[in-house]
Design a protein around this motif. Sequence first.
Motif, PDB file in Angstrom:
ATOM      1  N   ALA A   1      11.216  -3.098 -12.960  1.00  0.00           N
ATOM      2  CA  ALA A   1      10.320  -3.414 -12.223  1.00  0.00           C
ATOM      3  C   ALA A   1       9.512  -2.320 -11.613  1.00  0.00           C
ATOM      4  CB  ALA A   1      10.828  -4.197 -11.190  1.00  0.00           C
ATOM      5  N   GLU A   2       8.005  -2.352 -11.771  1.00  0.00           N
ATOM      6  CA  GLU A   2       6.967  -1.428 -11.366  1.00  0.00           C
ATOM      7  C   GLU A   2       7.546  -1.161  -9.875  1.00  0.00           C
ATOM      8  OE1 GLU A   2       3.236   0.182 -10.046  1.00  0.00           O
ATOM      9  OE2 GLU A   2       4.089  -1.519  -9.277  1.00  0.00           O
ATOM     10  N   PHE A   3       7.458  -2.108  -9.176  1.00  0.00           N
ATOM     11  CA  PHE A   3       7.710  -2.122  -7.782  1.00  0.00           C
ATOM     12  C   PHE A   3       8.766  -1.205  -7.158  1.00  0.00           C
ATOM     13  CE2 PHE A   3      10.682  -5.433  -7.420  1.00  0.00           C
ATOM     14  CZ  PHE A   3      11.569  -5.154  -6.396  1.00  0.00           C
TER      15      PHE A   3
ATOM     16  N   ALA B   1       0.902  -1.264  -0.111  1.00  0.00           N
ATOM     17  CA  ALA B   1      -0.077   0.059   0.185  1.00  0.00           C
ATOM     18  C   ALA B   1       0.908   1.341  -0.073  1.00  0.00           C
ATOM     19  CB  ALA B   1      -0.852  -0.215   1.205  1.00  0.00           C
ATOM     20  N   SER B   2       1.956   1.380   0.709  1.00  0.00           N
ATOM     21  CA  SER B   2       2.829   2.324   0.778  1.00  0.00           C
ATOM     22  C   SER B   2       4.383   1.690   0.515  1.00  0.00           C
ATOM     23  CB  SER B   2       2.889   3.157   2.135  1.00  0.00           C
ATOM     24  OG  SER B   2       3.858   3.774   2.178  1.00  0.00           O
ATOM     25  N   PRO B   3       4.850   1.894  -0.925  1.00  0.00           N
ATOM     26  CA  PRO B   3       5.973   1.486  -1.037  1.00  0.00           C
ATOM     27  C   PRO B   3       7.173   2.132  -0.403  1.00  0.00           C
ATOM     28  CG  PRO B   3       4.895   1.735  -2.970  1.00  0.00           C
ATOM     29  CD  PRO B   3       3.868   2.459  -2.022  1.00  0.00           C
ATOM     30  N   ASP B   4       6.920   3.526  -0.048  1.00  0.00           N
ATOM     31  CA  ASP B   4       7.749   4.258   0.656  1.00  0.00           C
ATOM     32  C   ASP B   4       8.150   3.591   2.000  1.00  0.00           C
ATOM     33  OD1 ASP B   4       8.180   6.012  -1.495  1.00  0.00           O
ATOM     34  OD2 ASP B   4       6.972   7.701  -0.554  1.00  0.00           O
ATOM     35  N   ALA B   5       6.894   3.127   2.608  1.00  0.00           N
ATOM     36  CA  ALA B   5       7.025   2.677   4.007  1.00  0.00           C
ATOM     37  C   ALA B   5       7.938   1.445   4.086  1.00  0.00           C
ATOM     38  CB  ALA B   5       5.637   2.461   4.596  1.00  0.00           C
TER      39      ALA B   5
ATOM     40  N   ALA C   1      20.148  -0.391  -5.612  1.00  0.00           N
ATOM     41  CA  ALA C   1      19.436  -1.451  -6.087  1.00  0.00           C
ATOM     42  C   ALA C   1      18.180  -0.924  -6.621  1.00  0.00           C
ATOM     43  CB  ALA C   1      19.426  -2.607  -5.009  1.00  0.00           C
ATOM     44  N   VAL C   2      17.410  -0.324  -5.795  1.00  0.00           N
ATOM     45  CA  VAL C   2      16.090   0.026  -6.362  1.00  0.00           C
ATOM     46  C   VAL C   2      16.164   0.839  -7.653  1.00  0.00           C
ATOM     47  CG1 VAL C   2      14.171   1.726  -5.818  1.00  0.00           C
ATOM     48  CG2 VAL C   2      15.236   0.413  -3.816  1.00  0.00           C
TER      49      VAL C   2
ATOM     50  N   GLY D   1      11.253  13.056  -3.824  1.00  0.00           N
ATOM     51  CA  GLY D   1      10.087  14.209  -3.274  1.00  0.00           C
ATOM     52  C   GLY D   1       8.863  14.003  -3.369  1.00  0.00           C
ATOM     53  N   ARG D   2       8.163  13.622  -2.256  1.00  0.00           N
ATOM     54  CA  ARG D   2       6.618  13.260  -2.342  1.00  0.00           C
ATOM     55  C   ARG D   2       5.979  14.544  -2.294  1.00  0.00           C
ATOM     56  NH1 ARG D   2       7.573   9.019  -4.944  1.00  0.00           N
ATOM     57  NH2 ARG D   2       8.300   7.146  -3.767  1.00  0.00           N
ATOM     58  N   LEU D   3       5.198  15.292  -3.421  1.00  0.00           N
ATOM     59  CA  LEU D   3       4.881  16.341  -3.179  1.00  0.00           C
ATOM     60  C   LEU D   3       3.746  16.844  -2.266  1.00  0.00           C
ATOM     61  CD1 LEU D   3       5.840  17.086  -6.743  1.00  0.00           C
ATOM     62  CD2 LEU D   3       6.847  18.524  -5.048  1.00  0.00           C
ATOM     63  N   SER D   4       3.740  17.993  -1.699  1.00  0.00           N
ATOM     64  CA  SER D   4       2.831  18.307  -0.595  1.00  0.00           C
ATOM     65  C   SER D   4       1.420  18.383  -0.996  1.00  0.00           C
ATOM     66  CB  SER D   4       3.347  19.995  -0.252  1.00  0.00           C
ATOM     67  OG  SER D   4       2.270  20.431   0.516  1.00  0.00           O
ATOM     68  N   VAL D   5       0.592  17.573  -0.076  1.00  0.00           N
ATOM     69  CA  VAL D   5      -0.899  17.537  -0.211  1.00  0.00           C
ATOM     70  C   VAL D   5      -1.595  17.871   1.088  1.00  0.00           C
ATOM     71  CG1 VAL D   5      -0.978  15.799  -2.412  1.00  0.00           C
ATOM     72  CG2 VAL D   5      -0.623  14.857   0.102  1.00  0.00           C
ATOM     73  N   ALA D   6      -2.605  18.337   1.166  1.00  0.00           N
ATOM     74  CA  ALA D   6      -3.229  18.613   2.369  1.00  0.00           C
ATOM     75  C   ALA D   6      -3.371  17.648   3.353  1.00  0.00           C
ATOM     76  CB  ALA D   6      -4.456  19.230   2.133  1.00  0.00           C
TER      77      ALA D   6
END
Lengths: 66, 533
Positions: free
Chosen positions: B395-397, A10-14, B387-388, B405-410
């Motif tokens: 590989a999609e995973f 669900a959260s690849p980052d985690a 490695a990632v 950076g995961r951009l800011s959401v409320a």
Amino acid sequence: MKLVTVTQFASPDAAYVALVEARRGLSEPEAAALDAKLVLILANHIGDLDVLREAIALAKPNSASS
Amino acid sequence: MTQTGRTARYTYGYRRSPDQDARAPARHPVIVVGAGPVGMTTAIDLALRGVKVVLLDDADRIGEGSRGICWAKRTLEIFDRLGVGEQLVEAGVTWKLGKVFLGDDLVYAFDLLPEDGHKMPAFINLQQYAVEKVLVDRVLELADIDLRWCNKVVALEQRNDGVRITVETPDGHYTLDTDWLVAADGARSAVRDLVGLGFAGVTFEDKFLIADVKMAAEFPTERRFWFDPPFHSGQSALMHRQPDNIWRIDLQLGPEADAQAEQAPERVIPRLKKMLGDIPFDLEWVSVYRFNCRRLERFVHGRVVFVGDAAHQVSPFGARGANSGVQDAENLAWKLAAVLDGQADAALIDSYDRERAQAADENIAHSTRSTDFIAPHSPAERALRNAVLSLAPHAEFARRMVNSGRLSVATVYDTLLATLDEAPFAGSAKLGAPVPDLPVRTRDGRSGHLLEHLSGGFEVLYVRDGATPSAPDGVKLTVIGEDLIDEQGMFAQRFDASPGATYVLRPDHHLTARLRSFDAGKVDAAISRALGR
Ligand SMILES: Cc1cc2nc3c(=O)[nH]c(=O)nc-3n(C[C@H](O)[C@H](O)[C@H](O)COP(=O)(O)OP(=O)(O)OC[C@H]3O[C@@H](n4cnc5c(N)ncnc54)[C@H](O)[C@@H]3O)c2cc1C
């Protein structure tokens, strides 16, 4: 292909953080030893030799991780 | 810090205040310390709610240095409510696409606004000093804000019913009393030190060169991020467009870099030439940063409330600094106004701490993860990161783990102020979150968006079903299907609306209760609950 390569988390980052935190503060040989154990544990959990072989092929230096 | 651009974009003058000649300390309902983006947002929001504010800043200028450039949709929605949103969007560069490269190869691309029909774009890029200029102009329009430049807070005393501060000016010191003190004085907050609070967290070892470069280039209006690019081998790089042919470039320098030496143009220019090739460019601004992620343990200390960088600091990957600070400001403003107005007890301010601490934790977690990914702490961590990256094209995973950076959401507040749903609701509207925007038409046929029709107070949205409900005193009731027409059916979809469905919104447009049918008693109770009563 039996190997699943789309994310199952669900959260690849985690999931990534969990792996990073496991090696925080370890030297490279210590981290390599940790990884080896993780590979064995997870391979056994998968319990499917075909999947294991596909995973090995994906990870081999001259295929994916060049 | 070296600077190749101008030192001050806009300079303002010190003016003596009558308070400086008062025999006894003058008393104000709210004093905001710091006229950065967060302090100004707080002051404007309070003033628009009828609260008189004194806004103090130790400088006489804005626009020193190059800092924030990315402003998120939620922040723009807040700015729009405060009267400056459209102006900022017009001045900025609108973007929503991001690309991540490994070497020369594209490994990952994202589109930030999958839901259409919002008035505000996912993001704009605009220099922080330009945003600050617009905010200062807005502050100066509002008679209820008394903005005092060259007023530095140097001492503070907590009292039972407020705070007493000492302010240093070019004319010497003076004393002020206030019911509430809002500390918006930035990452090096003097107020934090004066209250004696620690600011714990993580400092990242890596240094980053941040350059704003002026050039007439035809690069795309996208956020482009590289791991290990050919022009900056072994490190990361970022390029992002700003208005007026200015481009933001970040180059990771590693932990060993000498921050002082790296800012010299003779060091910077060759690095940029490797990236930009033959394109002629001018340096607007250069600086070398190390980043921190840290926060105060609590944001409310008696009558002192911390907002923005004074309360929490993040690394810039994810654009969560100023964006989260502006969201602090709006969370606090309506609550302070309600307390000062006698509608709520001082205890309501504790919900600011709870809600914005949750947001700060989310922001710190995201920024920390991104920074850890970009700048691993050790060879062992770098091996995992690499490695990632090397699996990402295959590989999609792994692509999903690549983090630049995961951009800011409320934040969706997990809050005691909300009334739990009695009946299930689907749709993108979430309890505890700001309501989603969508296109509407007014009774007289004008097209517009939901958010611009919302009041700044509590509001009830009720979907017409033939009844004639009445909202509690002082609460605006909007009938969907009458006052606002859901022409494209997006309200129905996003709010999972059915005839009679009723939604209670807080003054900051967060959804605090929803019902399948109107019930005056339940609406009243939900509003009381949201006021902490
Ligand atoms: C390289 C970089 C890139 C960034 N990019 C982004 C981005 O893209 N998006 C984003 O959202 N954020 C970004 N940020 C973060 C953003 O710049 C900050 O989060 C933001 O400036 C915080 O605003 P603030 O109002 O809390 O504090 P500040 O902007 O620091 O303002 C504090 C004010 O308080 C005044 N002051 C200080 N002490 C006193 C005193 N004793 N008395 C009176 N006044 C005082 C100061 O003069 C100043 O005006 C970035 C930061 C950096 C460094």
